[in-house]
Design a protein around this motif. Structure first.
Motif, PDB file in Angstrom:
ATOM      1  N   VAL A 101       0.843  -1.197   0.000  1.00 59.06           N
ATOM      2  CA  VAL A 101       0.000   0.000   0.000  1.00 59.06           C
ATOM      3  C   VAL A 101       0.879   1.248   0.000  1.00 59.06           C
ATOM      4  CG1 VAL A 101      -1.661   1.332   1.353  1.00 59.06           C
ATOM      5  CG2 VAL A 101      -1.974  -1.130   1.079  1.00 59.06           C
ATOM      6  N   ALA A 102       1.937   1.250   0.813  1.00 55.54           N
ATOM      7  CA  ALA A 102       2.852   2.392   0.843  1.00 55.54           C
ATOM      8  C   ALA A 102       3.507   2.600  -0.512  1.00 55.54           C
ATOM      9  CB  ALA A 102       3.914   2.183   1.925  1.00 55.54           C
ATOM     10  N   MET A 103       3.896   1.521  -1.145  1.00 57.51           N
ATOM     11  CA  MET A 103       4.539   1.604  -2.456  1.00 57.51           C
ATOM     12  C   MET A 103       3.611   2.227  -3.493  1.00 57.51           C
ATOM     13  SD  MET A 103       6.051  -1.587  -4.696  1.00 57.51           S
ATOM     14  CE  MET A 103       4.457  -2.429  -4.708  1.00 57.51           C
ATOM     15  N   LEU A 104       2.361   1.772  -3.525  1.00 50.36           N
ATOM     16  CA  LEU A 104       1.410   2.286  -4.506  1.00 50.36           C
ATOM     17  C   LEU A 104       1.023   3.729  -4.198  1.00 50.36           C
ATOM     18  CD1 LEU A 104      -0.947  -0.785  -5.077  1.00 50.36           C
ATOM     19  CD2 LEU A 104       0.803   0.127  -6.618  1.00 50.36           C
ATOM     20  N   SER A 105       0.920   4.073  -2.908  1.00 52.48           N
ATOM     21  CA  SER A 105       0.541   5.437  -2.552  1.00 52.48           C
ATOM     22  C   SER A 105       1.650   6.427  -2.881  1.00 52.48           C
ATOM     23  CB  SER A 105       0.174   5.524  -1.070  1.00 52.48           C
ATOM     24  OG  SER A 105       1.272   5.176  -0.255  1.00 52.48           O
TER      25      SER A 105
END
Length: 237
Positions: A101-105
């Motif tokens: 999720v952090a990567m995509l955000s």
């Protein structure tokens, strides 16, 4: 080659770093002695440092530049609160997707900014794509290891999912090129929203995972990751 084709290729290449990092993580899990525990934590911290550099050097400065104080506060706080809620939701579902999720955000708003840079005639698009790719590789590595270690998903299924996520790059890049370049305040709000969410996830999920008692390389990994962002930021500037 048309400008739009360049946006699509650059954003796709930046996204492709995610499955490349995931493939390296798959090899690491198959051959644990390849990296060793300390260097594995170094990569986790490196990804965290790269995310912090994205917040401090790209997302927050660009977002704060285009918004007044109160809307900026709302966007940033909303991002942190939303990702806190999402983290609670994933915990209840026993999901291990925090680093993904952090990567995509991080990836999606930066890919949008890449498209917007070309649409507005800025000369930063190519360097921004390189910076995104260099951030995505360690983040893909960390996300794969988190998912593979805490779920029963087959490695090839995770790799296929990461490859599919790379296609979000051209979609986000075209959105920035066609629409959000004409709406700088909406783009700024999106960047600040993502910044609040990333900051929450870095300190809730990534930083604790990077800690290794009586070892100093993981902390240096965070410094190296932020340094990577600083180099990219200075080259773009």
């Amino acid at each position: 080659m048309s400008e739009l084709s360049v946006v699509i290729l650059l954003s796709l290449g930046a996204g492709a770093a995610m499955p490349i990092g995931a493939l390296l993580a798959k090899l690491d899990l198959q051959q644990p002695a390849w990296l060793g525990d300390e260097w594995r934590h170094f990569v986790v911290a490196f990804g965290g440092g790269a995310l912090l550099s994205a917040i401090a050097l790209v997302l927050v400065p660009e977002g704060a530049h285009a918004l007044h104080v109160f809307p900026a506060i709302l966007a940033f706080a909303a991002g942190g609160l939303f990702f806190c809620w999402l983290d609670i939701f994933l915990a209840k579902k026993k999901s291990s997707a925090g680093q993904m999720v952090a990567m995509l955000s991080d990836f999606i708003p930066e890919a949008i900014a890449l498209g917007a840079a070309f649409a507005t005639g800025q000369s930063t698009g190519v360097l921004l794509a390189i910076l995104i790719a260099l951030q995505n590789a360690p983040e893909g590595f960390n996300s794969y290891e988190e998912l593979a270690s805490n779920t029963k998903l087959p490695g090839n299924t995770i790799l296929a999912a990461f490859t599919g996520m790379a296609l979000l790059g051209p979609i986000a890049g075209m959105a920035g090129y066609f629409w959000l370049a004409q709406a700088p305040q909406a783009l700024a709000a999106l960047m600040l929203f993502a910044s609040g969410g990333i900051l929450y996830l870095v300190f809730d999920d990534i930083a604790p995972e990077a800690k290794l008692k009586n070892r100093w390389m993981p902390a240096l990994g965070a410094v190296a990751g932020f340094l990577l962002g600083l180099i990219g930021h200075m080259l773009v500037a």
